[in-house]
Write an enzyme that holds these catalytic residues in place. Structure first.
Site, PDB file in Angstrom:
ATOM      1  N   GLN A 186     -10.804   9.865   6.455  1.00 57.84           N
ATOM      2  CA  GLN A 186     -10.711   8.445   6.772  1.00 57.84           C
ATOM      3  C   GLN A 186      -9.538   7.807   6.036  1.00 57.84           C
ATOM      4  OE1 GLN A 186     -15.040   8.110   5.558  1.00 57.84           O
ATOM      5  NE2 GLN A 186     -14.975   6.516   7.117  1.00 57.84           N
TER       6      GLN A 186
ATOM      7  N   GLY B 270     -16.785  11.322  -1.007  1.00 59.94           N
ATOM      8  CA  GLY B 270     -16.264  10.014  -1.357  1.00 59.94           C
ATOM      9  C   GLY B 270     -16.334   8.976  -0.261  1.00 59.94           C
ATOM     10  N   THR B 271     -17.374   9.013   0.551  1.00 58.99           N
ATOM     11  CA  THR B 271     -17.512   8.027   1.625  1.00 58.99           C
ATOM     12  C   THR B 271     -18.694   7.104   1.339  1.00 58.99           C
ATOM     13  OG1 THR B 271     -18.977   9.373   3.004  1.00 58.99           O
ATOM     14  CG2 THR B 271     -16.620   9.699   3.274  1.00 58.99           C
ATOM     15  N   SER B 272     -18.633   5.900   1.883  1.00 60.66           N
ATOM     16  CA  SER B 272     -19.687   4.915   1.652  1.00 60.66           C
ATOM     17  C   SER B 272     -20.857   5.077   2.601  1.00 60.66           C
ATOM     18  CB  SER B 272     -19.120   3.499   1.813  1.00 60.66           C
ATOM     19  OG  SER B 272     -18.724   3.282   3.162  1.00 60.66           O
TER      20      SER B 272
ATOM     21  N   ARG C 205       0.830  -1.205   0.000  1.00 56.43           N
ATOM     22  CA  ARG C 205       0.000   0.000   0.000  1.00 56.43           C
ATOM     23  C   ARG C 205       0.865   1.256   0.000  1.00 56.43           C
ATOM     24  NH1 ARG C 205      -5.029   0.413   3.885  1.00 56.43           N
ATOM     25  NH2 ARG C 205      -5.478   2.014   2.331  1.00 56.43           N
TER      26      ARG C 205
ATOM     27  N   HIS D 181      -8.052   7.748  10.938  1.00 57.57           N
ATOM     28  CA  HIS D 181      -7.680   6.328  10.828  1.00 57.57           C
ATOM     29  C   HIS D 181      -6.169   6.132  10.758  1.00 57.57           C
ATOM     30  CE1 HIS D 181     -11.911   5.167   9.151  1.00 57.57           C
ATOM     31  NE2 HIS D 181     -11.899   5.361  10.443  1.00 57.57           N
TER      32      HIS D 181
ATOM     33  N   ILE E 193      -5.719   7.035   4.804  1.00 60.37           N
ATOM     34  CA  ILE E 193      -4.417   7.002   5.457  1.00 60.37           C
ATOM     35  C   ILE E 193      -3.298   7.440   4.510  1.00 60.37           C
ATOM     36  CG2 ILE E 193      -5.168   5.243   7.097  1.00 60.37           C
ATOM     37  CD1 ILE E 193      -3.612   3.163   5.467  1.00 60.37           C
ATOM     38  N   ASP E 194      -3.648   7.772   3.276  1.00 57.84           N
ATOM     39  CA  ASP E 194      -2.634   8.217   2.315  1.00 57.84           C
ATOM     40  C   ASP E 194      -2.256   9.680   2.570  1.00 57.84           C
ATOM     41  OD1 ASP E 194      -4.150  10.147   0.536  1.00 57.84           O
ATOM     42  OD2 ASP E 194      -5.435   8.397   0.271  1.00 57.84           O
TER      43      ASP E 194
END
Length: 237
Positions: A88, A172-174, A56, A106, A90-91
């Site tokens: 949310q 862009g969240t679910s 990742r 996160h 982590i990048d």
């Protein structure tokens, strides 16, 4: 307190080549979430988890911010402390786009932590399960990310921002992962105008006052330009 709270999820970075765990192809499809994104999986096979996050990390290092990341960076540059961005993801793409203040609830892919003493440090390109902690020298190195079953970071700070903002924007969240899926309800109860910017409707779409659908690079950039135009009108040079 911030006037605008932005929550971003995996859809923000998808156009930069970083897939989500719901993708049916790519890196996530080759692993079981229970093996690589839970404390139990790490206890069973820590090297497998390190291998997964090494992959990742390599993927993220090869990626670049897209138009949506850059638009949010422009918004922060104009609004300063009036904008609060919690992600949310982590990048590091928001920071690479120029943002100075990003709340990573996160954790961060480019950071490591010691499960023994709690020390945190910048991650090298590749890590192993037997890497010693720089502080205590113990063999407890793990990615500084929040796994399923763990408590996200900065929750008190995030709640305070949500309870005082005028606008809450979810990008862009679910809408399926809590506690982030509950942020819209907190903001609504505080009287905020709520906006969802997404490729398709999330599971919590019905709770938003305004819905805009399309690729993040398009809908986020358009929304940001509208906010910046309004900001210039109310704050002339």
């Amino acid at each position: 307190m911030p006037a605008i709270v932005v929550l971003s999820g995996a859809g923000l970075s998808a156009e930069s080549g970083l897939g989500t765990f719901r993708d049916t192809s790519g890196l996530w499809a080759r692993y079981d979430l229970r093996d690589v994104a839970t404390p139990e999986g790490f206890a069973r096979n820590p090297q497998l988890v390190h291998d997964f996050y090494n992959a990742r990390r390599a993927n993220a290092l090869a990626s670049e911010p897209n138009a949506a990341h850059r638009a949010l960076a422009r918004l922060e540059a104009a609004l300063g402390l009036e904008m609060y961005c919690v992600t949310q993801n982590i990048d590091p793409l928001l920071e690479q786009a120029g943002m100075r203040r990003v709340v990573h609830m996160h954790g961060q892919l480019m950071r490591m932590q010691c499960a023994g003493c709690g020390h945190r440090w910048d991650a090298p390109a590749s890590t192993r399960a037997d890497d010693p902690c720089p502080a205590c020298n113990g063999p407890h190195t793990r990615p500084d990310v929040v796994w399923f079953g763990e408590i996200p970071y900065y929750m008190d700070e995030i709640a305070e921002a949500l309870e005082s903002c005028a606008v809450f924007v979810s990008i862009g969240t679910s809408g399926s992962v809590y506690p982030a899926a509950g942020f819209v309800q907190i903001a609504r109860e505080a009287g905020a105008h709520t906006v969802e910017l997404n490729l398709e409707a999330s599971e919590t779409a019905s709770q938003f006052d305004e819905l805009r659908q399309g690729p993040a690079s398009a809908v986020v950039a358009q929304w940001v330009e509208e906010i910046l135009s309004a900001h210039r009108d109310t704050n002339p040079v």
